[in-house]
Design an enzyme around this catalytic site. Structure first.
Site, PDB file in Angstrom:
ATOM      1  N   TYR A 139       0.837  -1.208   0.000  1.00  0.00           N
ATOM      2  CA  TYR A 139       0.000   0.000   0.000  1.00  0.00           C
ATOM      3  C   TYR A 139       0.869   1.254   0.000  1.00  0.00           C
ATOM      4  CZ  TYR A 139      -2.509   3.809   2.332  1.00  0.00           C
ATOM      5  OH  TYR A 139      -3.015   5.038   2.677  1.00  0.00           O
TER       6      TYR A 139
HETATM    7  C1  UGA Z   1      -3.647   3.900   8.882  1.00  0.00           C
HETATM    8  C2  UGA Z   1      -4.564   3.691   7.679  1.00  0.00           C
HETATM    9  O1  UGA Z   1      -5.152   2.408   7.727  1.00  0.00           O
HETATM   10  C3  UGA Z   1      -3.875   3.883   6.383  1.00  0.00           C
HETATM   11  O2  UGA Z   1      -4.836   3.866   5.331  1.00  0.00           O
HETATM   12  C4  UGA Z   1      -3.139   5.188   6.403  1.00  0.00           C
HETATM   13  O3  UGA Z   1      -2.465   5.418   5.234  1.00  0.00           O
HETATM   14  C5  UGA Z   1      -2.186   5.192   7.571  1.00  0.00           C
HETATM   15  O4  UGA Z   1      -2.942   5.070   8.770  1.00  0.00           O
HETATM   16  C6  UGA Z   1      -1.421   6.460   7.673  1.00  0.00           C
HETATM   17  O5  UGA Z   1      -2.026   7.428   8.014  1.00  0.00           O
HETATM   18  O6  UGA Z   1      -0.257   6.428   7.464  1.00  0.00           O
HETATM   19  P1  UGA Z   1      -2.395   2.346  10.554  1.00  0.00           P
HETATM   20  O7  UGA Z   1      -1.553   3.329  11.255  1.00  0.00           O
HETATM   21  O8  UGA Z   1      -1.878   0.973  10.413  1.00  0.00           O
HETATM   22  O9  UGA Z   1      -2.767   2.818   9.066  1.00  0.00           O
HETATM   23  O10 UGA Z   1      -3.809   2.416  11.290  1.00  0.00           O
HETATM   24  P2  UGA Z   1      -4.647   1.401  12.139  1.00  0.00           P
HETATM   25  O11 UGA Z   1      -5.358   0.441  11.242  1.00  0.00           O
HETATM   26  O12 UGA Z   1      -5.500   2.205  13.034  1.00  0.00           O
HETATM   27  O13 UGA Z   1      -3.596   0.557  12.975  1.00  0.00           O
HETATM   28  C7  UGA Z   1      -2.881   1.097  14.078  1.00  0.00           C
HETATM   29  C8  UGA Z   1      -2.196  -0.040  14.800  1.00  0.00           C
HETATM   30  O14 UGA Z   1      -3.203  -0.905  15.355  1.00  0.00           O
HETATM   31  C9  UGA Z   1      -1.359  -0.940  13.886  1.00  0.00           C
HETATM   32  O15 UGA Z   1      -0.169  -1.298  14.539  1.00  0.00           O
HETATM   33  C10 UGA Z   1      -2.232  -2.180  13.664  1.00  0.00           C
HETATM   34  O16 UGA Z   1      -1.526  -3.362  13.448  1.00  0.00           O
HETATM   35  C11 UGA Z   1      -2.988  -2.245  14.977  1.00  0.00           C
HETATM   36  N1  UGA Z   1      -4.289  -2.948  14.823  1.00  0.00           N
HETATM   37  C12 UGA Z   1      -5.154  -2.609  13.839  1.00  0.00           C
HETATM   38  C13 UGA Z   1      -4.600  -3.950  15.719  1.00  0.00           C
HETATM   39  O17 UGA Z   1      -3.820  -4.290  16.628  1.00  0.00           O
HETATM   40  N2  UGA Z   1      -5.794  -4.615  15.581  1.00  0.00           N
HETATM   41  C14 UGA Z   1      -6.694  -4.284  14.605  1.00  0.00           C
HETATM   42  O18 UGA Z   1      -7.778  -4.908  14.524  1.00  0.00           O
HETATM   43  C15 UGA Z   1      -6.365  -3.250  13.704  1.00  0.00           C
END
Ligand code: UGA
Length: 305
Positions: A139
């Site tokens: 992505y």
């Molecule tokens: C998010 C968005 O999903 C992306 O589309 C975007 O580009 C990115 O932010 C960005 O702004 O750079 P992410 O930071 O991974 O990505 O956001 P979350 O899905 O909220 O995840 C945050 C953390 O929680 C990650 O470490 C993930 O692995 C964790 N997580 C997520 C869990 O532990 N359980 C879940 O069910 C979902």
């Protein structure tokens, strides 16, 4: 001003389109209503807004007379290895290439929503825009490719554009696959939350209203060709966010540990020096207040159902 918002039925796009209309702009949304998550939620986001159903890869893109395009459409989600990759290529790279060239032809300014995921596990924290990008996820690679497409269209086709790197945006109507939205719905429904990794990963969580302010400021005052980090002021670990949300909800979250997901950065932390200097923008919402707003929205929605 006449504006188009792509991805206007999405989480950030719907907040942005509403804000532009409230400020008296002539703005319409375009959205393909893809099924990355339940399109019924996108219908709900777009309710009452002028959003046209349009596919950026296949449909004609009419931008004559449009002053600016906020390009927020795309296939989101950093957990993007595997068979889904062609979808990322289509919805991000192919769609963006077409949109940018149409905007260059029409003379419309473009504000492109890129992502903190272009940094990967960054070389320095807080991370300034000039850090060498090294995305960990497919992505993030497609987002970086789009940044380069914009810059090539700028140099070769005369496109006027600004790139924003959004850092994990949250708030009411957050995408349902994102961590905070899942935590909130697990708290509302009394279900266990699946935590990827040990919870010590941290993010510059950014409240959606702050992101909308930065996005409009970038269209109005951003330097042509500039890239800006749009990141919240306080970095928090996932465990801290879980603790804060549990306190706000007055409930205890049951957590089930799962392995870390490939493509997931350990840490994001935005250096916002450049956007403060150029646009006078700074995040205004504390994590505590932002999470309260997200919790209240989710609880009210369930109560109203
Ligand atoms: C998010 C968005 O999903 C992306 O589309 C975007 O580009 C990115 O932010 C960005 O702004 O750079 P992410 O930071 O991974 O990505 O956001 P979350 O899905 O909220 O995840 C945050 C953390 O929680 C990650 O470490 C993930 O692995 C964790 N997580 C997520 C869990 O532990 N359980 C879940 O069910 C979902």
């Amino acid at each position: 001003m006449r504006y188009v918002v792509t991805g206007a039925a999405g989480f950030v796009g719907s907040h942005l389109l509403r804000a532009l209309l409230e400020r008296g702009h002539d703005a319409v949304g375009w959205d393909a209503f893809t099924d990355y998550y339940d399109p019924a939620l996108k219908e709900e986001n777009a309710a009452g807004l002028p959003v046209e159903r349009l596919d950026l890869v296949d449909d004609p893109l009419e931008l004559e007379g449009v002053d600016g395009v906020f390009h927020l459409a795309g296939q989101p989600g950093v957990r993007s290895f595997g068979a889904v990759f062609p979808v990322y290529v289509r919805e991000n790279i192919l769609a963006t290439q077409r949109l940018l060239e149409a905007a260059a032809r029409a003379g419309s300014r473009v504000v492109f929503a890129s992502s903190s995921s272009v940094y990967g596990d960054a070389e320095t924290y807080p991370t300034p825009e000039q850090a060498v990008p090294a995305p960990l996820s497919p992505y993030g690679i497609t987002k970086l490719a789009c940044e380069h497409l914009a810059s090539a269209c700028g140099r070769e086709l005369g496109l006027d554009w600004v790139t924003l790197r959004y850092f994990t945006i949250y708030g009411p109507r957050q995408r349902p696959d994102m961590a905070l939205a899942r935590i909130v719905s697990c708290l509302v429904e009394g279900r266990p939350f699946e935590l990827y990794g040990d919870g010590s990963q941290s993010r510059s969580f950014t409240f959606v209203d702050d992101a909308v302010e930065a996005t409009i400021a970038a269209m109005e005052r951003g330097r042509a060709g500039a890239t800006y980090n749009v990141g919240g002021g306080e970095e928090a670990t996932l465990l801290e966010a879980i603790e804060t949300l549990g306190r706000i909800a007055g409930r205890r979250l049951e957590v089930v540990r799962r392995p870390r997901r490939e493509g997931d950065a350990r840490r994001t932390s935005a250096d916002t020096t450049r956007i403060r200097a150029d646009l006078g923008w700074a995040p205004a919402t504390s994590i505590e207040r932002g999470l309260e707003a997200q919790w209240r929205w989710a609880a009210d929605r369930v109560a109203a159902a």
